[in-house]
Design a protein around this motif. Structure first.
Motif, PDB file in Angstrom:
ATOM      1  N   THR A  13       0.863  -1.222   0.079  1.00 46.22           N
ATOM      2  CA  THR A  13      -0.075  -0.033  -0.121  1.00 46.22           C
ATOM      3  C   THR A  13       0.823   1.353   0.043  1.00 46.22           C
ATOM      4  N   SER A  14       0.317   2.237  -0.530  1.00 43.98           N
ATOM      5  CA  SER A  14       0.973   3.509  -0.710  1.00 43.98           C
ATOM      6  C   SER A  14       0.739   4.446   0.502  1.00 43.98           C
ATOM      7  N   PHE A  15       1.484   5.481   0.979  1.00 41.58           N
ATOM      8  CA  PHE A  15       1.224   6.334   1.982  1.00 41.58           C
ATOM      9  C   PHE A  15      -0.229   6.779   2.072  1.00 41.58           C
ATOM     10  N   SER A  16      -0.888   7.353   0.996  1.00 45.00           N
ATOM     11  CA  SER A  16      -2.192   7.772   1.001  1.00 45.00           C
ATOM     12  C   SER A  16      -3.274   6.844   1.402  1.00 45.00           C
ATOM     13  N   PHE A  17      -3.099   5.778   0.714  1.00 44.92           N
ATOM     14  CA  PHE A  17      -3.945   4.664   0.916  1.00 44.92           C
ATOM     15  C   PHE A  17      -3.952   3.964   2.484  1.00 44.92           C
ATOM     16  N   ALA A  18      -2.872   3.988   3.092  1.00 42.55           N
ATOM     17  CA  ALA A  18      -2.642   3.786   4.605  1.00 42.55           C
ATOM     18  C   ALA A  18      -3.184   4.616   5.726  1.00 42.55           C
ATOM     19  N   GLN A  19      -4.055   5.747   5.186  1.00 42.13           N
ATOM     20  CA  GLN A  19      -4.258   6.668   6.393  1.00 42.13           C
ATOM     21  C   GLN A  19      -5.290   5.742   7.338  1.00 42.13           C
ATOM     22  N   THR A  20      -5.835   4.683   7.106  1.00 43.07           N
ATOM     23  CA  THR A  20      -6.932   4.263   8.053  1.00 43.07           C
ATOM     24  C   THR A  20      -6.328   2.710   8.153  1.00 43.07           C
ATOM     25  N   HIS A  21      -5.439   2.180   7.763  1.00 44.12           N
ATOM     26  CA  HIS A  21      -5.146   0.916   7.914  1.00 44.12           C
ATOM     27  C   HIS A  21      -3.891   0.512   8.581  1.00 44.12           C
ATOM     28  N   TYR A  22      -3.825  -0.619   9.293  1.00 48.29           N
ATOM     29  CA  TYR A  22      -2.595  -0.948  10.135  1.00 48.29           C
ATOM     30  C   TYR A  22      -2.285  -2.380   9.848  1.00 48.29           C
ATOM     31  N   ASP A  23      -1.048  -2.600   9.968  1.00 47.33           N
ATOM     32  CA  ASP A  23      -0.305  -3.978   9.781  1.00 47.33           C
ATOM     33  C   ASP A  23      -0.528  -4.639  11.074  1.00 47.33           C
ATOM     34  N   SER A  24      -1.308  -5.637  11.262  1.00 45.08           N
ATOM     35  CA  SER A  24      -1.773  -6.414  12.673  1.00 45.08           C
ATOM     36  C   SER A  24      -0.962  -7.774  12.381  1.00 45.08           C
ATOM     37  N   ASP A  25      -0.318  -8.222  11.549  1.00 43.79           N
ATOM     38  CA  ASP A  25       0.256  -9.273  11.284  1.00 43.79           C
ATOM     39  C   ASP A  25       1.685  -9.646  11.926  1.00 43.79           C
ATOM     40  N   GLN A  26       2.308  -8.312  12.399  1.00 43.42           N
ATOM     41  CA  GLN A  26       3.819  -8.562  12.808  1.00 43.42           C
ATOM     42  C   GLN A  26       4.002  -7.487  13.760  1.00 43.42           C
ATOM     43  N   PHE A  27       5.070  -7.737  14.545  1.00 45.81           N
ATOM     44  CA  PHE A  27       5.659  -6.724  15.456  1.00 45.81           C
ATOM     45  C   PHE A  27       6.148  -5.680  14.942  1.00 45.81           C
ATOM     46  N   ILE A  28       6.745  -6.164  13.686  1.00 45.32           N
ATOM     47  CA  ILE A  28       7.614  -4.916  13.061  1.00 45.32           C
ATOM     48  C   ILE A  28       6.709  -3.747  12.596  1.00 45.32           C
ATOM     49  N   VAL A  29       7.260  -2.633  12.912  1.00 43.89           N
ATOM     50  CA  VAL A  29       6.368  -1.241  12.471  1.00 43.89           C
ATOM     51  C   VAL A  29       6.474  -1.040  11.063  1.00 43.89           C
ATOM     52  N   THR A  30       5.476  -0.757  10.518  1.00 40.55           N
ATOM     53  CA  THR A  30       5.454  -0.423   8.938  1.00 40.55           C
ATOM     54  C   THR A  30       4.986   1.059   8.953  1.00 40.55           C
TER      55      THR A  30
END
Length: 654
Positions: A13-30
């Protein structure tokens, strides 16, 4: 502290698409964790757990319980800053204690207007240790550079010598979580009672076996049971009205050591059976020994109390005597400092002392009685699958008279016979029978608590006059008695100030004593309304049952526990007295909860020169499952709307 700038690239995903999404599959911060600004599913959340995991296992060589923790959290607003302060509670005894190691913590912030991320790591000098109490030490730290929009991560490992205290895992807390998992490895030497608490199901619940996971002396070894538990999209737990203790409902897994078998073959049992517990309670100086004490009826009671021939009336007389002559000191102790001799001497004592004295007096007067251990509403449900005596904090008495059972508690001077305090309405209790063995009993309120109001109004030139009569029973009457008897003048003053459009006079209360089962009240009134030309607008509800909707959550994951069934009824007769004609009145309607578990019904009709309106609310269950919440929320909203917004439009004649 050194600042470093990182550029985090995303795969999907791009920066603009990521405004309301989170990566809950891993401990690493994206980048999408950092750039997301809100949480759509809960706009009220102050922070969000994006990902968290725990892993518990027994260390080879030290035979200690190791638990590794990882947390990734989004700070959504300033009220979420408290989540950046982490407290680790470490259990200790005089000879041993838990330890924590490998603490790592980092904050992540986006540089405004760019895709660059600044990170700040926790300096070890900012980790503090302090004494919490005799049993716990706290290790505490606060992550640096935390702002609105920050993502924080922290991890650590605890090492515990206390295998009886296998780490529990809390899936649900006061902020929402996207993903929470717990992995455990338990050697076959240790057998635990494992309890999943709460009403949210597990999304992952798998088990496996690992052979030879733990080695002992002389070539001995043990296999391990591997478990993987996880939940997704966990709503925040927020307390709301009509609930018992939050410990009943917060989703979590708890462990209690049942059996340990050493590599030498010796077995130690830790969880007891009810047969064993019954025997211990029978010999216990605070329970069994006190229950077995003989009492001298002529010395403790007037003859007019204990000489009544009818069993039920004699039981009532003894109950009311204890209720009025002994005072509860507010102490809930049931396994400590219980001595009915002290109670008899001082006339004041704890729950057990008062109700055990009641038990012994009834028993001495040939009434079949047994003690009941319970846990109060704010103390949590008692464990039913195996004995956990520490779950109980209260004792009541069950009397069996003429084939009927009565639950008794003499600690409250306003209780009627066979009426328990509201605090005791917590579903189950353990009935102690030292001869036949204890068993579980339901704690239910059979009678429906009722509130009835009849309002009779008559139109005059400048106002409406009339009267109000009410009849209130059950727990609603208990609350009324507690308001009225301590200070009747305050009660009258509050009644007169309840509605600014009313002038109340000639108040009469029909309630003979503090324990009367009914509370009746009546008063005259004058109702002043504003005229708009020839029109008059009247809210027909001079008395309201609910001023606001108590249910406000977007989602409730735990039951709605009213404690008892109840019904409300309001009837209005408005005599227009040939001074007005009816132009408009509320429309008739009826709403029924699923499975006919509740009803709202409003009816209006005109008979000759009178307007007759009735409004009824029925709650047919004391306990509603959480699936009923959206229906009850709309149900309550409609009740409030009806009471506040129902309008009768009248027009002057002539």
């Amino acid at each position: 502290m050194k600042k470093t700038y990182l550029l985090l690239f995303l795969l999907f995903t791009s920066f603009s698409f990521a405004q309301t999404h989170y990566d809950s599959d891993q401990f690493i911060v994206t980048l999408k964790d950092i750039s997301s600004k809100t949480f759509d599913k809960d706009s009220t959340a102050n922070a969000l757990v994006i990902y968290e995991s725990g892993k518990s296992f027994v260390g080879q060589g030290d035979y200690r319980l190791h638990t590794k923790f990882k947390h990734k959290i989004k700070i959504l607003n300033k009220d979420g800053f408290d989540k950046a302060t982490v407290k680790i509670y470490l259990y200790k005894t005089k000879s041993s204690s838990e330890k924590v190691k490998n603490i790592l913590a980092t904050s992540y912030n986006l540089v405004e207007g760019t895709n660059k991320v600044i990170t700040r790591k926790l300096d070890k000098s900012n980790i503090y240790e302090e004494k919490y109490n005799d049993n716990y030490t706290i290790v505490k730290f606060t992550l640096p550079n935390v702002k609105v929009g920050s993502v924080i991560t922290y991890s650590y490992e605890t090492v515990s010598p206390f295998m009886f205290n296998y780490k529990s895992w809390h899936f649900q807390e006061d902020i929402p979580k996207l993903y929470s998992e717990y992995k455990t490895s338990i050697p076959a030497n240790w057998i635990y009672n494992i309890k999943l608490i709460g009403y949210k199901p597990l999304d992952i619940n798998t088990r496996d076996i690992e052979k030879n996971c733990l080695e002992g002396a002389r070539g001995a070894s043990s296999g391990c049971s591997l478990s993987h538990y996880a939940m997704k999209d966990i709503p925040a737990f927020i307390e709301e009205e009509y609930m018992t203790s939050d410990t009943n409902y917060k989703a979590r897994i708890e462990y209690e050591l049942k059996t340990f078998q050493g590599f030498d073959g010796v077995t130690h049992n830790y969880t007891k059976t009810w047969e064993t517990v019954d025997d211990e309670l029978r010999k216990d100086p605070n329970i069994g020994k006190q229950l077995s004490k003989s009492v001298d009826l002529p010395k403790l009671l007037p003859q007019t109390v204990y000489s009544i021939e009818d069993n039920l009336e004699r039981a009532k007389s003894i109950y009311h005597y204890v209720q009025t002559h002994y005072t509860w000191n507010g102490d809930y102790k049931i396994f400590k400092d219980v001595d009915i001799k002290d109670l008899i001497k001082t006339k004041s004592g704890n729950v057990s002392e008062i109700n055990i004295l009641l038990h012994n007096l009834l028993k001495e007067s040939n009434i079949d009685v047994k003690p009941v251990l319970i846990s109060t509403r704010n103390n949590g449900f008692p464990t039913k699958i195996h004995p956990v005596i520490s779950d109980f904090n209260y004792l009541i008495v069950q009397a069996n008279i003429n084939g009927k059972s009565y639950s008794l508690d003499a600690t409250d001077k306003f209780l009627d016979f066979a009426e328990l305090p509201f605090r005791c309405l917590n579903q189950h209790g353990r009935l102690l029978d030292f001869k036949k063995g204890s068993n579980w009993m339901d704690i239910k309120v059979e009678n429906i608590s009722k509130v009835f109001y009849n309002v009779d109004l008559k139109a005059n030139d400048e106002f409406f006059s009339g009267s109000v009569q009410s009849k209130i029973t059950g727990y609603h009457a208990l609350n009324k008695r507690k308001d009225y008897f301590p200070n009747s003048q305050e009660y009258f003053d509050a009644l007169e100030k309840r509605n600014e459009n009313l002038e109340i006079s000639n108040i009469e209360i029909d309630c003979e004593k503090e324990t009367s089962s009914e509370f009746k009240e009546s008063y005259d009134l004058e109702y002043f309304v504003e005229n708009s030309g020839d029109n008059v607008y009247i809210n027909p509800f001079l008395v309201t049952f609910f001023n606001e909707n108590p249910f406000k959550l977007q989602e409730r994951t735990y039951p709605i526990d009213f404690g008892y069934k109840d019904t409300y009824y309001y009837a209005l007769k408005l005599n227009l007295n040939e001074k007005y004609e009816l132009v408009e009145a509320p429309e008739d309607f009826k709403i029924v909860l699923p499975n006919n578990t509740g009803t709202i019904a409003l009816s209006t009709k005109q008979v000759s020169n009178e307007l007759i309106m009735t409004f009824r609310i029925n709650f047919n269950k004391a306990l509603y499952a959480q699936d009923y919440y959206p229906y009850l929320k709309k149900f309550m909203s409609k009740i409030v709307e009806i009471q506040n917004n129902s309008i009768v439009l009248l027009k002057k004649i002539g």
